[in-house]
Scaffold this active site. Structure first.
Site, short mmCIF file in Angstrom:
data_model
loop_
_atom_site.label_atom_id
_atom_site.label_comp_id
_atom_site.label_asym_id
_atom_site.label_seq_id
_atom_site.Cartn_x
_atom_site.Cartn_y
_atom_site.Cartn_z
N THR A 15 0.82 -1.22 0.00
CA THR A 15 0.00 0.00 0.00
C THR A 15 0.85 1.26 0.00
O THR A 15 0.51 2.25 -0.66
CB THR A 15 -0.91 0.01 1.26
OG1 THR A 15 -1.82 -1.07 1.14
CG2 THR A 15 -1.68 1.30 1.38
N ASP A 59 1.73 -5.98 -4.83
CA ASP A 59 0.89 -6.12 -3.66
C ASP A 59 1.39 -7.37 -2.94
O ASP A 59 1.62 -8.41 -3.59
CB ASP A 59 -0.57 -6.33 -4.11
CG ASP A 59 -1.55 -6.32 -2.95
OD1 ASP A 59 -1.37 -7.12 -2.01
OD2 ASP A 59 -2.50 -5.53 -2.99
N THR A 168 2.60 -10.73 13.85
CA THR A 168 1.40 -11.12 13.13
C THR A 168 0.67 -9.84 12.74
O THR A 168 0.64 -8.90 13.52
CB THR A 168 0.49 -11.95 14.07
OG1 THR A 168 1.20 -13.13 14.44
CG2 THR A 168 -0.82 -12.34 13.43
N GLN A 280 -4.28 -22.03 18.17
CA GLN A 280 -5.12 -21.02 17.52
C GLN A 280 -5.16 -19.73 18.35
O GLN A 280 -5.60 -18.69 17.88
CB GLN A 280 -6.55 -21.55 17.33
CG GLN A 280 -6.61 -22.68 16.32
CD GLN A 280 -8.00 -23.26 16.14
OE1 GLN A 280 -8.99 -22.61 16.42
NE2 GLN A 280 -8.07 -24.50 15.69
N1 ASP Z 1 -2.60 -5.45 0.00
C1 ASP Z 1 -1.53 -4.59 0.52
C2 ASP Z 1 -0.24 -5.38 0.52
O1 ASP Z 1 -0.05 -6.20 1.38
C3 ASP Z 1 -1.89 -4.12 1.89
C4 ASP Z 1 -0.87 -3.23 2.55
O2 ASP Z 1 0.26 -3.05 2.14
O3 ASP Z 1 -1.22 -2.64 3.60
O4 ASP Z 1 0.57 -5.20 -0.33
#
Ligand code: ASP
Length: 345
Positions: A15, A59, A168, A280
């Site tokens: 992102t 991505d 995580t 979990q």
């Molecule tokens: N879909 C994006 C990615 O993992 C989400 C992000 O970067 O926040 O590349």
């Protein structure tokens, strides 16, 4: 911050590197120049910064094991020329990538910090700048003797520096999106950056950096739920070529006592398949034998994963399977910490 320090910024996508496609309205990666135009501050930092960009940037949902090889090769090829590395990477699979890279870099003696953002760099309320600036400062941070403060693979996100193979992604929309549930933070940024040396791996020996790019992805994740069908589980455990299973059990490592469940696991371990038991739950550790419902797992040859995260379990297994042919060797190495990913009890 020491002006003599140099940091390599490795742009892989996510992102942070995206902009809105005017036609579809969907977020998609920009190119390196467009992206860096949103970061004029880089030239003002008292650190020498170079950038290298993957082409194309992606991505991180498109990440596969060969992408980790590209990252460690980039670090290896530039290792002697920089004091630290900041990897801009999407949030979705970042915990997998940071875990994998931690196992693939041997004798690492410099910071490798993964970061990124929840909103693209060009958006007004973006968290990107804060994350990048903090990560660069931490990657360049040294003590008086010139030794790096955080010589390990980590993730910086909204105020916290965390061990990469302990993290995580926990939120789709909070800026505070990452958490190391079972390990304390390595550093915290506020008005000042505070480092917590007792939580940070000591500098490794003086041996040169080595990369280990052998990975075997013949593994599956089996998540338990009440009502799991025998046929489904049997199909998963009998996939041709399967070598290991990450079993996501209940609570402190518990599973049903049904005969067919035990038998399927036992048959699989008898065939040489490695089954590791992780919980979990997000915090705490697997304690096999604590309840009757985990005794059967032990009897079936299932191995404890203690407090390993899913991301670290998957990538550690890929790394070990890539390097060892025999079940006993994989299990022996599984049961030891490679670079701080597990607390063995
Ligand atoms: N879909 C994006 C990615 O993992 C989400 C992000 O970067 O926040 O590349």
């Amino acid at each position: 911050m020491n002006k003599d320090q140099s940091v390599l910024l490795i742009l892989t996508g996510g992102t942070i590197s995206m902009g809105e496609d005017p036609k579809t309205g969907a977020l998609a990666p920009l190119d390196k120049e467009q992206m860096l135009s949103f970061l004029p501050e880089l030239s003002q930092l008292p650190v020498k910064i170079s950038t290298i960009s993957f082409n194309p940037m992606i991505d991180s949902s498109d990440v596969a094991p060969d992408f980790w090889v590209k990252i460690v090769e980039t670090i290896r090829d530039n290792y002697d020329r920089f004091d630290g590395f900041v990897v801009l990477h999407g949030t979705d699979t970042r915990a997998y990538s940071a875990s994998a890279v931690s196992f693939m870099l041997k004798n690492l003696a410099k910071p490798v910090i993964f970061t990124g953002s929840q909103l693209p760099l060009g958006f007004l309320r973006s968290d990107a700048k804060e994350n990048v600036m903090n990560a660069i400062e931490m990657a360049a941070a040294h003590d008086e003797q010139g030794r790096p403060l955080v010589p390990e693979v980590s993730i910086f996100f909204e105020s916290f520096l965390m061990r990469g193979n302990r993290t995580t992604k926990r939120s789709t929309d909070n800026f505070n999106a990452f958490r190391a549930y079972n390990y304390p933070n390595l550093a915290k940024s506020g008005v000042h950056i505070k480092y917590f040396p007792v939580n940070i791996l000591p500098l490794s020996n003086n041996n040169p950096l080595e990369i280990n790019t052998k990975l075997d992805n013949n593994i599956v994740i089996l998540t338990l739920f009440p009502g799991l069908r025998k046929e489904v589980m049997a199909a998963m455990l009998n996939v041709p070529g399967l070598r290991a299973v990450v079993l996501k059990s209940y609570g402190s490592g518990n599973a049903p006592r049904t005969e067919w469940f035990y038998q399927l696991l036992k048959d699989a371990t008898d065939r040489g398949i490695i089954i590791v038991n992780i919980s979990q739950c997000q915090t705490g550790s697997v304690e096999m034998g604590r309840y009757e419902t985990s005794l059967n797992l032990q009897k079936a040859g299932v191995v404890s994963g203690y407090d390993t995260t899913l991301e670290a379990a998957v990538t550690k297994l890929m790394h070990l399977l890539g390097n060892y042919d025999h079940r006993e060797d994989v299990v022996r190495h599984w049961e030891a910490s490679i670079c701080g990913e597990v607390t063995i009890q």
